[in-house]
Design a protein around this motif. Structure first.
Motif, short mmCIF file in Angstrom:
data_model
loop_
_atom_site.label_atom_id
_atom_site.label_comp_id
_atom_site.label_asym_id
_atom_site.label_seq_id
_atom_site.Cartn_x
_atom_site.Cartn_y
_atom_site.Cartn_z
N LEU A 207 0.81 -1.21 0.00
CA LEU A 207 0.00 0.00 0.00
C LEU A 207 0.85 1.27 0.00
O LEU A 207 2.00 1.26 0.43
N THR A 208 0.24 2.36 -0.47
CA THR A 208 0.90 3.66 -0.37
C THR A 208 0.80 4.14 1.08
O THR A 208 0.05 3.59 1.90
N GLU A 209 1.57 5.19 1.41
CA GLU A 209 1.55 5.70 2.78
C GLU A 209 0.15 6.18 3.17
O GLU A 209 -0.32 5.92 4.28
N ARG A 210 -0.56 6.87 2.27
CA ARG A 210 -1.90 7.34 2.58
C ARG A 210 -2.86 6.16 2.75
O ARG A 210 -3.73 6.18 3.63
N GLU A 211 -2.73 5.14 1.93
CA GLU A 211 -3.58 3.96 2.06
C GLU A 211 -3.36 3.26 3.40
O GLU A 211 -4.30 2.78 4.02
N ARG A 212 -2.12 3.24 3.86
CA ARG A 212 -1.83 2.64 5.17
C ARG A 212 -2.46 3.46 6.28
O ARG A 212 -2.95 2.91 7.27
N GLU A 213 -2.46 4.78 6.15
CA GLU A 213 -3.12 5.63 7.15
C GLU A 213 -4.60 5.30 7.23
O GLU A 213 -5.18 5.22 8.33
N VAL A 214 -5.21 5.11 6.06
CA VAL A 214 -6.63 4.76 6.02
C VAL A 214 -6.86 3.41 6.70
O VAL A 214 -7.80 3.24 7.50
N LEU A 219 -8.88 -0.05 11.07
CA LEU A 219 -8.66 -1.10 12.06
C LEU A 219 -9.01 -0.63 13.47
O LEU A 219 -9.49 -1.40 14.29
N GLN A 220 -8.79 0.65 13.76
CA GLN A 220 -9.10 1.20 15.07
C GLN A 220 -10.60 1.37 15.29
O GLN A 220 -11.03 1.61 16.42
N GLY A 221 -11.39 1.22 14.23
CA GLY A 221 -12.84 1.31 14.38
C GLY A 221 -13.45 2.57 13.85
O GLY A 221 -14.62 2.86 14.11
N ASN A 222 -12.69 3.37 13.09
CA ASN A 222 -13.23 4.61 12.54
C ASN A 222 -14.12 4.34 11.33
O ASN A 222 -13.83 3.47 10.51
N SER A 223 -15.19 5.12 11.21
CA SER A 223 -16.04 5.05 10.04
C SER A 223 -15.38 5.81 8.89
O SER A 223 -14.39 6.53 9.09
N ALA A 224 -15.94 5.68 7.69
CA ALA A 224 -15.40 6.41 6.53
C ALA A 224 -15.44 7.92 6.78
O ALA A 224 -14.50 8.65 6.44
N LYS A 225 -16.53 8.40 7.41
CA LYS A 225 -16.64 9.82 7.70
C LYS A 225 -15.58 10.27 8.70
O LYS A 225 -14.98 11.34 8.56
N ALA A 226 -15.34 9.43 9.72
CA ALA A 226 -14.33 9.77 10.73
C ALA A 226 -12.93 9.74 10.12
O ALA A 226 -12.08 10.56 10.44
N ILE A 227 -12.68 8.78 9.22
CA ILE A 227 -11.39 8.72 8.53
C ILE A 227 -11.19 9.98 7.70
O ILE A 227 -10.10 10.56 7.69
N ALA A 228 -12.24 10.41 7.02
CA ALA A 228 -12.16 11.61 6.19
C ALA A 228 -11.79 12.82 7.04
O ALA A 228 -10.94 13.64 6.66
N ARG A 229 -12.43 12.96 8.20
CA ARG A 229 -12.13 14.09 9.08
C ARG A 229 -10.70 14.03 9.60
O ARG A 229 -10.01 15.04 9.66
N ALA A 230 -10.27 12.82 9.99
CA ALA A 230 -8.92 12.67 10.55
C ALA A 230 -7.84 13.01 9.53
O ALA A 230 -6.78 13.54 9.89
N LEU A 231 -8.10 12.72 8.26
CA LEU A 231 -7.10 12.94 7.21
C LEU A 231 -7.37 14.19 6.38
O LEU A 231 -6.65 14.45 5.41
N SER A 232 -8.41 14.94 6.77
CA SER A 232 -8.79 16.16 6.04
C SER A 232 -9.05 15.90 4.56
O SER A 232 -8.56 16.61 3.68
N ILE A 233 -9.80 14.84 4.31
CA ILE A 233 -10.21 14.51 2.95
C ILE A 233 -11.73 14.34 2.95
O ILE A 233 -12.36 14.32 4.01
N SER A 234 -12.32 14.22 1.79
CA SER A 234 -13.77 14.04 1.72
C SER A 234 -14.14 12.58 1.97
O SER A 234 -13.31 11.68 1.76
N PRO A 235 -15.36 12.30 2.45
CA PRO A 235 -15.79 10.92 2.63
C PRO A 235 -15.70 10.10 1.34
O PRO A 235 -15.36 8.91 1.38
N ASP A 236 -15.99 10.73 0.20
CA ASP A 236 -15.89 10.02 -1.08
C ASP A 236 -14.44 9.61 -1.36
O ASP A 236 -14.19 8.50 -1.85
N THR A 237 -13.51 10.49 -1.03
CA THR A 237 -12.09 10.15 -1.22
C THR A 237 -11.69 9.00 -0.31
O THR A 237 -10.97 8.09 -0.73
N ALA A 238 -12.18 9.02 0.92
CA ALA A 238 -11.89 7.93 1.85
C ALA A 238 -12.43 6.61 1.31
O ALA A 238 -11.75 5.58 1.35
N ARG A 239 -13.66 6.64 0.80
CA ARG A 239 -14.25 5.41 0.24
C ARG A 239 -13.51 4.96 -1.01
O ARG A 239 -13.35 3.75 -1.23
N ASN A 240 -13.01 5.89 -1.81
CA ASN A 240 -12.22 5.52 -2.99
C ASN A 240 -10.92 4.85 -2.59
O ASN A 240 -10.44 3.92 -3.26
#
Length: 284
Positions: A207-214, A219-240
């Motif tokens: 995986l790329t570094e950003r993919e590993r962050e996701v 794994l910690q239990g974050n939803s796609a929306k929470a992942i998006a907020r943590a990484l300052s990206i959109s939920p659609d980007t997180a799902r992609n």
């Protein structure tokens, strides 16, 4: 299940009796059972879990009242994803916390929760962290099953009030277990370091570094929306990101990702610092 408002004279007598048994006990199990009996005087719960958290090695779990622990056992890797352990590791302070106060958004719907806690039939968790020294904390976790009500702020206050007794009991249990010999301590510390490195490096070979962050956040239990907020990206980007990650790891769901992570951890031995996926067969 009743909400505790105050203690009666009978409750106070029961607390004193349990506390006395705890101070007189010598064996780890006897100390733990007396402590749990004392806690039941002031709190209603179904299952109790006692652990000693350390910065330089995996947690020690001297007592679990719910029968057999889920597999893999807490100290074999699941502790790396535990909100209470990560609160301790981040040095955010001791205290009494309800699970929802520490867990990321989406945790109760996560695969970690549904897989690791499935055998516990958990509705809610209330946990205490009480420092023993700069690198060690007593951790008491009490659980209520799905048929019960959630813990309240008052429940948290009652558990928090028992901190001196809890700290002393866990300190004595740790002493009773004895300090490992130098060789065993080095091996335990090395395995802990390798497990933490394996968590950090999971997927690094693919995986790329950003993919590993996701993946780490998932794994910690974050939803796609929470992942998006943590990484300052959109939920659609997180799902992609997830759409690209799953094929690379040859999984099709969060459940399969979670299972893959723990299969990989099982192959880690002291001294290993790479991507644990490389220890699995090519077919996985």
């Amino acid at each position: 299940m009743k909400q505790r408002a105050g203690l009666t004279a009978a409750d106070f007598a029961a607390w004193n009796a349990a506390a006395l048994r705890m101070t007189e006990a010598r064996a780890t199990t006897a100390i733990a059972e007396a402590l749990v009996a004392a806690l039941r005087v002031v709190l209603d719960f179904d299952t109790a879990f006692l652990a000693i958290l350390r910065r330089d090695s995996a947690p020690m779990v001297p007592y679990y009242s719910g029968g057999e622990e889920p597999s893999p056992a807490y100290h074999e890797g699941p502790y790396l994803l535990d909100p209470f352990y990560n609160h301790f590791l981040a040095k955010r302070g001791e205290g009494c916390f309800r699970l929802g106060e520490l867990a990321p958004e989406g945790f109760l719907r996560s695969e970690y929760f549904s897989s690791y806690y499935r055998l516990l039939a958990i509705k809610d968790e209330l946990g205490m962290l009480a420092s023993i020294d700069a690198d060690t904390s007593a951790h008491v976790s009490i659980l209520r099953h799905r048929s019960q009500i959630r813990f309240s702020k008052l429940d948290a206050a009652w558990l928090g009030a028992t901190a001196p007794v809890v700290r002393d009991a866990l300190r004595r249990m740790a002493a009773e277990a004895g300090r490992p010999g130098a060789a065993d301590a080095r091996k335990a510390g090395a395995l802990h370091d390798s497990l933490r490195a394996a968590y950090r490096n999971f997927g690094a070979s693919i995986l790329t570094e950003r993919e590993r962050e996701v993946v780490h956040l998932l794994l910690q239990g974050n939803s796609a929306k929470a992942i998006a907020r943590a990484l300052s990206i959109s939920p659609d980007t997180a799902r992609n990101h997830l759409k690209r990650i799953y094929p690379k790891l040859k999984v099709s769901s969060q459940a399969e990702l979670f299972a893959l992570f723990f299969r990989a951890l099982e192959r880690v031995e002291p001294g290993f610092e790479g991507d644990p996926l490389t220890r699995l067969t090519p077919a996985r």
